[in-house]
Scaffold this motif. Structure first.
Motif, PDB file in Angstrom:
ATOM      1  N   ALA A  70       0.807  -1.223   0.000  1.00 33.56           N
ATOM      2  CA  ALA A  70       0.000   0.000   0.000  1.00 33.56           C
ATOM      3  C   ALA A  70       0.838   1.270   0.000  1.00 33.56           C
ATOM      4  N   SER A  71       2.113   1.149   0.307  1.00 33.91           N
ATOM      5  CA  SER A  71       2.966   2.336   0.437  1.00 33.91           C
ATOM      6  C   SER A  71       3.792   2.550  -0.831  1.00 33.91           C
ATOM      7  N   PRO A  72       3.736   3.742  -1.397  1.00 38.11           N
ATOM      8  CA  PRO A  72       4.558   4.017  -2.572  1.00 38.11           C
ATOM      9  C   PRO A  72       5.995   4.402  -2.217  1.00 38.11           C
ATOM     10  N   SER A  73       6.282   4.510  -0.922  1.00 37.60           N
ATOM     11  CA  SER A  73       7.622   4.943  -0.512  1.00 37.60           C
ATOM     12  C   SER A  73       8.209   3.962   0.493  1.00 37.60           C
ATOM     13  N   ASN A  74       9.212   4.407   1.211  1.00 36.45           N
ATOM     14  CA  ASN A  74       9.904   3.570   2.183  1.00 36.45           C
ATOM     15  C   ASN A  74       8.983   3.177   3.326  1.00 36.45           C
ATOM     16  N   LEU A  75       9.356   2.082   3.980  1.00 39.72           N
ATOM     17  CA  LEU A  75       8.580   1.608   5.115  1.00 39.72           C
ATOM     18  C   LEU A  75       9.537   1.122   6.189  1.00 39.72           C
ATOM     19  N   GLY A  76       9.305   1.548   7.417  1.00 36.89           N
ATOM     20  CA  GLY A  76      10.077   1.081   8.555  1.00 36.89           C
ATOM     21  C   GLY A  76       9.197   0.253   9.465  1.00 36.89           C
ATOM     22  N   VAL A  77       9.748  -0.850   9.976  1.00 40.02           N
ATOM     23  CA  VAL A  77       8.995  -1.763  10.834  1.00 40.02           C
ATOM     24  C   VAL A  77       9.835  -2.055  12.073  1.00 40.02           C
ATOM     25  N   LEU A  78       9.234  -1.906  13.240  1.00 42.91           N
ATOM     26  CA  LEU A  78       9.900  -2.259  14.488  1.00 42.91           C
ATOM     27  C   LEU A  78       9.195  -3.468  15.083  1.00 42.91           C
ATOM     28  N   LEU A  79       9.932  -4.547  15.254  1.00 40.89           N
ATOM     29  CA  LEU A  79       9.433  -5.749  15.918  1.00 40.89           C
ATOM     30  C   LEU A  79      10.137  -5.804  17.270  1.00 40.89           C
ATOM     31  N   ASN A  80       9.408  -5.506  18.330  1.00 46.22           N
ATOM     32  CA  ASN A  80      10.047  -5.529  19.638  1.00 46.22           C
ATOM     33  C   ASN A  80       9.228  -6.369  20.607  1.00 46.22           C
ATOM     34  N   GLY A  81       9.916  -6.876  21.611  1.00 46.13           N
ATOM     35  CA  GLY A  81       9.276  -7.714  22.622  1.00 46.13           C
ATOM     36  C   GLY A  81      10.320  -8.530  23.336  1.00 46.13           C
TER      37      GLY A  81
END
Length: 182
Positions: A70-81
């Motif tokens: 869905a994003s035409p640009s960059n994407l950052g994802v944080l997986l924390n736990g």
């Protein structure tokens, strides 16, 4: 920076010499450096899981894939736990999805000259910062990375940045602006 990659076995260096490749192949790469410069080492074609995977990793992977689509640009994802909750496995499953979609995946284990790397990579790429709080423990390393991420919007190619962390010990500026980390 040149638009050509020099391939020697599993090692890929930016440059303009024999055995040229216009783009990185799909696969899992690690960053390496020597006095002659930096390079990528192709570690795997994809991650293999010789065991059954339990937990909610499929939900996480589906959500990230949908956000990327869905994003035409960059994407950052944080997986924390806490330890053992499937952060690294989720990142590896996303890496396999990227490889299946003909994208290279760079796994970052130490601070790297990311701005220079991104300038050399003339294609969409997935970059995984596994155990980010350990590999970028110094505030200075996080600030340098933050500056690079802020400048990524000027690139024509998309980057999917995946951070895994046991503790949400990121610089607060990573999470307070859209497109950095979701």
């Amino acid at each position: 920076m040149n638009d050509i990659w020099h391939k020697m076995g599993d090692i890929w260096k930016p440059g303009n010499v024999a055995n040229q490749q216009p783009l990185l192949c799909a696969g899992i790469f690690a960053f390496g450096a020597s006095p002659q410069g930096w390079y990528f080492v192709q570690e795997n074609a994809r991650y293999e899981f010789p065991y059954k995977i339990y937990g909610h990793t499929d939900d996480i992977v589906k959500r990230v894939k949908a956000a990327w689509a869905a994003s035409p640009s960059n994407l950052g994802v944080l997986l924390n736990g806490i330890k053992g909750t499937g952060k690294t496995i989720s990142a590896q499953l996303l890496a396999n999805w990227a490889v299946d979609n003909n994208l290279p995946v760079l796994v970052v284990r130490d601070p790297i000259p990311l701005a220079e790397v991104l300038e050399a990579v003339k294609q969409d790429i997935v970059i995984i910062f596994d155990e980010f709080e350990k590999t970028h423990a110094k505030k200075e390393d996080q600030q340098n990375l933050l500056s690079t991420i802020d400048g990524m919007s000027r690139h024509q190619r998309r980057r999917l940045l995946i951070f895994t962390a046991n503790h949400k010990s990121l610089d607060e500026n990573f999470v307070d602006r859209p497109r950095r980390i979701r």
